[in-house]
Structures are given as structure tokens and as C-alpha cells.
Scaffold this motif. Sequence first.
Motif, mmCIF file in Angstrom:
data_model
loop_
_atom_site.group_PDB
_atom_site.id
_atom_site.type_symbol
_atom_site.label_atom_id
_atom_site.label_comp_id
_atom_site.label_asym_id
_atom_site.label_seq_id
_atom_site.Cartn_x
_atom_site.Cartn_y
_atom_site.Cartn_z
ATOM 1 N N ASP A 1 0.952 5.347 1.265
ATOM 2 C CA ASP A 1 0.293 6.333 2.006
ATOM 3 C C ASP A 1 0.657 7.655 1.512
ATOM 4 O O ASP A 1 1.689 7.959 0.930
ATOM 5 C CB ASP A 1 0.912 6.729 3.507
ATOM 6 C CG ASP A 1 0.155 5.462 4.576
ATOM 7 O OD1 ASP A 1 -0.469 4.557 3.850
ATOM 8 O OD2 ASP A 1 0.428 5.635 5.712
ATOM 9 N N THR B 1 -4.593 0.951 -1.562
ATOM 10 C CA THR B 1 -4.047 -0.440 -1.777
ATOM 11 C C THR B 1 -3.252 -0.700 -3.075
ATOM 12 O O THR B 1 -3.538 0.282 -4.047
ATOM 13 C CB THR B 1 -5.211 -1.281 -1.722
ATOM 14 O OG1 THR B 1 -6.159 -1.125 -2.947
ATOM 15 C CG2 THR B 1 -5.832 -1.388 -0.500
ATOM 16 N N THR C 1 -4.823 6.073 2.189
ATOM 17 C CA THR C 1 -3.846 4.885 2.100
ATOM 18 C C THR C 1 -4.463 4.221 0.822
ATOM 19 O O THR C 1 -5.600 4.018 0.742
ATOM 20 C CB THR C 1 -3.926 4.010 3.202
ATOM 21 O OG1 THR C 1 -3.578 4.702 4.357
ATOM 22 C CG2 THR C 1 -2.905 2.510 2.843
ATOM 23 N N SER D 1 0.795 -1.184 -0.153
ATOM 24 C CA SER D 1 -0.085 -0.070 -0.028
ATOM 25 C C SER D 1 0.941 1.225 0.195
ATOM 26 O O SER D 1 2.073 1.194 0.339
ATOM 27 C CB SER D 1 -1.039 -0.036 1.044
ATOM 28 O OG SER D 1 0.120 0.144 2.330
#
Length: 345
Positions: A152, A165, A163, A150
Motif C-alpha cells: 500500500d 500487487t 495497492t 501487496s
Amino acid sequence: MNFASNAHPSPKSSPNLGLKHRNTFGFEASAELAYEITAPDQIPAVMTQIAEKKLPWRVLGGGSNVILPTVLPGATLLMNIAGQEIISSDTNSTLIAVGGGVNWHNFVAWALENNLPGLENLALIPGTVGAAPIQNIGAYGVEIGEYIDSVDAYDANSHAFVTLTNEECCFAYRDSYFKKNPQRFIVTKVVFRLPKQWQARIHYVDLAKQFSEQSSPSPEEIFLAVCKIRTHKLPDPKVIGNAGSFFQNPIVPNEQYETLLHEYPGLASYPDATGKRKLAAGWLIDQCGFKGQRMGNVGVYENQALVLVNHGNGTAQDILGLAKCIQEKVKKEFGVHLEIEPNIL
Ligand code: EPU
């Protein structure tokens, strides 16, 4: 080091900051107003100021994939968020969180030292961890998207941290959701998932040659081999300014590939993940006679035609002039358009 979210002081801001040593082309450039970001929680206040003053803005990581103008107007965020830590480990994989400002190659070396193989094919790629997902860096048969769990980021549209994926990052060859949405995301942290079961990936022709008499090299041996190949083929930006591959390898429909192959039997290409054909732009440029050529202060590298170089005192205009010449000749000769890879700021 960890990512505890203690409040951090306001970021250091500098007017007219010189960026010659913060772009690997080594262009003389300066940022009208630069902010050094060392923690994610500094970003919202900076972005509010930028919005209030209606300033243009952009993010600069390692400066290894950008073409800078002489003056960058408005605000430039210099990403220096540090930190790397293992956040979990089970029988299948290890999750590692890394700050966006960490040097990419240092992270790859750190992972290996900590017995976390998987990234060795991507050794010595210049730039930062935060920039890696944006263009989905890739080399020697591996793309980083495969190992990202992931990402951020601060989303300048929603003014919030998000966030994404792996699936939401939409990774493709030198492409991602971040690249498709410029002026939107500021990557602060990347979480990598490295499988416990490691397998050497040495099918890429340069590596296959290195290990032709050794069927099971260790991750460290692959790391060293990649460093050796890159050092030979690609110029060291500390010695000669460059941004790695200047063009993407163009992806063409199979029909066009077959026609070109018929006309040019030596055509270098790879099968593409989508079933089309990826042509080696370096080969196309080389065939047009550009390799090692010089145009004023800039030129085409002598060992790899895909790399444009600054011989000193070159500017963005010079490099884009040379790029245009190459694009026109390749288009005329092969009917293929070459897309510039670095970001033109
Ligand atoms: N070639 C030539 N002449 C040249 C350069 C290349 O004939 O001047 C031929 C080679 O002989 C080979 C083929 O073109 O058959 C491909 O060359 P190479 O293996 O050097 O790789 P590339 O396709 O030119 C890509 C990446 C590099 C990455 C290497 C290794 C892109 C745009 N570039 O280059 O990435 O290191 O593969 O995996 O996909 C970068 O993005 O900055 C970068 C260096």
C-alpha cells in the motif's frame, strides 16, 4: 495493534531537525522541515502543503540506505507508521500486514516468535519494513519480493492511495517499480504472504558452511546463524557509520564473465536469475587493494570491501569521493562499472 482508519491528528512538524541519529552513516545532517508521519491519513494534507509551497520533498525510513547532504532542503517525511497483524490464514499461507515504519529486524523476530518462519535469512538487515520493497532487500539466497503479497502506498502523481500487487511491484535484484519511479510513492503498509510449508534455505555459501554437519536446521537456528555471520562481516552502524553494501553486485553478460574468469580464476560470482552472471563487487574492490584503506574521515571496511564506513566527521562528499576512486580503479582493472546502492539525497 491494528490498522483501523480513525482520523489521526496532524503530524508533528519540526524545523531544522538534526538527522545525525537518523542515518546509519552518522553524517551531520538536518532537515529544513521534518514531518513525523504516524498514520497514512496524515499524508494527503502534508503533500498538499508541500505542493502549494512548491517544496522539494523526500521520505526517510530507517536512514540505513541513504547518503545525506548537510542540509536537506524542503520537506522530509519521517515514516513512523506502526502496527503488525495477521490478517488471514488458510492451509497454504498466512497473510501479515505491517506498517511501513516498523523496524525490519524486529518484524522478522516477531514473525518467528509467532511461529511464522520464512524471513529468517533476512535477519538483522537494518531499516524499516516500508523501505524493504523499494530496493527489494535480499541476503543469503532470499529476496523479500518472494514473500510480498501487496504494497500500500500514497501515489504523489494521482494524489491517491494505491495497492500494488506483487506483480505490479516488478521486483528484481535490488530493484522495484518504486525504485524506478522516485518521487512518486510513499509506502505505508506491506502485506507479506508466508507459506505454511517451510523449507530451510541454506544453499548460500556462508550458511552452507555453518550447517555442513546439520542437514535440517530450524528457522530459529538459521536466524541465529545469519545474525552471527552478519555481525562478523558487517560493521554495527551504532559503532561505525555505514550503509551496508555500498555498491550493487554488477550483472554482466556471460561472455564478459568467461573472459574475466579466464584472466582471474579466483573471480567470485553467482548465477543470476536472468541467466547472466552477478559478480561479487566486494571481491573486485578487494583485489584492487582497497580493503581496510582509509581516505581522511572515511574508508573501506576491514572485513568486507563492499562496505564503506564513516570513521567520524565524514561527509557525503567524502564518501562519494572515495566511491569515485573505487569505481575508477575497478573499471580500469576489470572493465566493470559499479553502481552505488544507497540513495544519494
Ligand atoms: N569477497 C571478497 N572480499 C571482500 C568481500 C567479499 O573476496 O572484501 C568475496 C567473498 O569471499 C565471497 C563473495 O565476495 O566469495 C561475496 O561476498 P559476501 O558473501 O560477503 O556477499 P556480497 O555479495 O558481498 C551480498 C549482499 C549483502 C548480503 C550478502 C549475503 C549485495 C550488494 N550485497 O553481499 O547485502 O548481506 O550478499 O547474502 O547484493 C546490503 O545490501 O547492504 C547487504 C549487506
